[in-house]
Scaffold this active site. Structure first.
Site, mmCIF file in Angstrom:
data_model
loop_
_atom_site.group_PDB
_atom_site.id
_atom_site.type_symbol
_atom_site.label_atom_id
_atom_site.label_comp_id
_atom_site.label_asym_id
_atom_site.label_seq_id
_atom_site.Cartn_x
_atom_site.Cartn_y
_atom_site.Cartn_z
ATOM 1 N N HIS A 20 12.952 -0.566 -5.332
ATOM 2 C CA HIS A 20 12.973 0.310 -4.170
ATOM 3 C C HIS A 20 11.718 0.140 -3.313
ATOM 4 O O HIS A 20 11.515 0.862 -2.339
ATOM 5 C CB HIS A 20 13.092 1.767 -4.650
ATOM 6 C CG HIS A 20 13.476 2.741 -3.602
ATOM 7 N ND1 HIS A 20 12.666 3.795 -3.231
ATOM 8 C CD2 HIS A 20 14.572 2.829 -2.815
ATOM 9 C CE1 HIS A 20 13.248 4.495 -2.270
ATOM 10 N NE2 HIS A 20 14.406 3.942 -2.001
ATOM 11 N N LYS A 54 8.992 -1.354 -0.611
ATOM 12 C CA LYS A 54 8.966 -2.015 0.695
ATOM 13 C C LYS A 54 7.539 -2.489 0.904
ATOM 14 O O LYS A 54 6.647 -1.687 1.171
ATOM 15 C CB LYS A 54 9.380 -1.073 1.833
ATOM 16 C CG LYS A 54 10.805 -0.534 1.717
ATOM 17 C CD LYS A 54 10.849 0.788 1.009
ATOM 18 C CE LYS A 54 12.255 1.345 0.932
ATOM 19 N NZ LYS A 54 12.325 2.522 0.047
ATOM 20 N N ASP A 75 -1.564 -12.668 4.729
ATOM 21 C CA ASP A 75 -2.846 -13.362 4.531
ATOM 22 C C ASP A 75 -3.854 -12.572 3.708
ATOM 23 O O ASP A 75 -5.048 -12.894 3.715
ATOM 24 C CB ASP A 75 -3.477 -13.717 5.884
ATOM 25 C CG ASP A 75 -2.741 -14.837 6.608
ATOM 26 O OD1 ASP A 75 -1.936 -15.518 5.956
ATOM 27 O OD2 ASP A 75 -2.963 -15.011 7.823
#
Length: 497
Positions: free
Chosen positions: A235, A237, A242
């Site tokens: 779940h 995100k 970089d």
């Protein structure tokens, strides 16, 4: 076969039909008994979760075992989860490399929260980093404009994972940027969840792969839609660019997060961009997820200097990254929420699309209210999961009786996951206030030890109050009998939601 033909020749057609139905019913009941025994003796679930499944399987002889296959059974996943747990050593490796325990400014910390910092550092293996910069985004259009600029600026690598990634306009925009960067020689690693992103076909990412990007699916369904793995979803995100910028929060990738879905309307969420050393723990978690989907447990030999930068101070915001998942013995996100709520002396502000905490969190919230702490909770005005919505209403009803203020967000759909304590410290990320986020799914939250940021979240909450209605005790008691029945049923099955 001989028995079958003897039976079929012995009984008349109508009698054989009844006999066949009788056998089918008893086979289903036998399967339910088997699954009940598995729940009790092999799954080692929490007591309330076990009782919830036993009750559900006992009362639903026809569909109980199907639901358990979809939502409950985890034996087949234990081996893979153990592999992921073994990569926990990687976080220890990062701890030793950074050697920040002595010189990261802990002596300057507010002693009020030192026990939480200590708990997470020595148990969840996540450092406290004091010199970060943090930016909040609550609007999808604004967020993705900034995110796209970050992606286009990448020179070395882009690491990304999403629970939901749509093959719509926004999804294509993001994918095209990744293709462009991969062709430039930027390392692109992308993970999407097999259940959350069920609507997108794997071939959608073929052109990204051809450009040099790497794409993996987390727990893909074997034969969709018949082999859907509802539990153990990723779940999270996460976007890391970089090692300079990292994004975590509630926004997935899809047009509905830009407010283009007629059902949900405007999408109100919370995402944060982090700059500073706290990115290292986000990067470590991504690399462990990557090793898991690649089925490669040896990730310590990676180019550490490439992914973990030596940075100077970029701000004055103290951050700890707290992750959770079924591979951990301890529910660190839930534990951090408990410790934070217990710290409250003046106020608690909670935003969550699903409010289904266990009895422990409900009890400490009740104690806080009865101790004079102001408790404010905001939930959406519409469901995206029916049972979860009715269970949420049932839970907030208990707190309203004691004096909590509960707001119903009316300006679209509220998907923000935030907790603010005394306007001094806050937690935000991907975890909902429910058992799936605490025990079943893989989540990531940031605990932010900074009064300015806590006040920023508080101001956002108060702005949302202007677009919300107050669910008073009088209004709650006026709900219809059918709503009360829905709440009761949903509350009963809430341990397995």
């Amino acid at each position: 076969k001989e028995l079958y033909y003897n039976l079929s020749s012995t009984y008349e057609p109508e009698e054989w039909t009844k006999m066949n139905a009788f056998l089918e019913i008893n086979i289903l009941q036998l399967l339910n008994v088997i699954f009940i025994l598995i729940v009790i003796f092999f799954e080692r679930k929490r007591v309330m979760n076990t009782l919830g499944w036993v009750l559900f399987l006992s009362l639903t002889s026809y569909i109980g075992f199907i639901f358990y296959l979809l939502f409950g059974l985890k034996l087949r996943k234990k081996r893979r989860l153990k592999e992921k747990e073994n990569n926990f050593m990687f976080q220890n490796f990062i701890l030793k490399r950074n050697e920040l325990w002595e010189d990261n400014g802990k002596v300057e910390l507010n002693k009020e929260y030192f026990d939480l910092i200590y708990y997470l550092e020595y148990n969840a293996k996540t450092l406290y980093y004091p010199y970060n910069k943090i930016t909040q985004y609550t609007d999808g259009t604004q967020l993705f404009d900034v995110l796209e600029k970050s992606l286009r600026s990448a020179k070395k690598f882009i690491h990304m994972e999403y629970y939901i990634f749509r093959a719509d306009q926004l999804g294509k925009r993001i994918k095209n940027i990744l293709i462009e960067k991969a062709k430039e020689g930027v390392e692109v690693k992308f993970i999407y969840d097999g259940m959350g992103s069920l609507s997108v076909k794997d071939r959608f990412f073929n052109d990204l792969r051809k450009a040099g990007g790497e794409v993996e699916c987390f727990f893909p369904p074997l034969l969709p839609p018949f082999s859907i793995r509802w539990n153990f979803r990723n779940h999270r995100k996460i976007v890391i660019v970089d090692g300079v910028e990292a994004y975590i929060g509630g926004f997935n990738v899809g047009d509905e997060y830009l407010g283009k879905d007629k059902k949900f309307g405007y999408w109100r969420d919370t995402q944060i961009k982090i700059e500073g050393d706290a990115i290292d723990n986000i990067e470590a978690e991504f690399l462990m997820d990557w090793a898991f989907v690649k089925n490669d447990t040896n990730i310590v030999g990676l180019d550490v200097d490439k992914y973990f930068l030596k940075r100077g101070p970029v701000g004055d915001v103290g951050i700890q990254i707290c992750t959770g998942g079924p591979n951990y013995e301890q529910p660190f996100i839930k534990d951090s929420i408990i410790k934070l709520i217990n710290k409250a002396k003046k106020s608690i502000y909670i935003q969550s699309p699903y409010f289904i905490p266990d009895d422990t969190i409900l009890d400490i919230l009740k104690i806080a209210i009865l101790s004079g702490v102001e408790v404010n909770i905001m939930i959406p005005n519409k469901p995206d999961h029916i049972f979860v919505y009715w269970a949420t209403l049932s839970n907030v009803g208990e707190l309203i009786d004691l004096g909590a203020k509960v707001y119903i967000y009316e300006n679209g759909f509220l998907h923000s996951k935030t907790l603010i304590i005394d306007n001094e410290i806050a937690s935000t990320g991907t975890a909902n206030m429910d058992m799936r986020s605490f025990y079943v799914n893989f989540e990531i939250n940031a605990i932010v030890y900074n009064k300015d940021f806590a006040m920023e979240l508080h101001n956002s909450f108060m702005t949302d109050v202007k677009n919300s209605s107050l669910l008073t005790k009088e209004l709650y008691e006026q709900r219809s009998r059918i709503v009360k029945i829905k709440e009761s049923i949903s509350r009963l099955v809430s341990p397995i939601l």
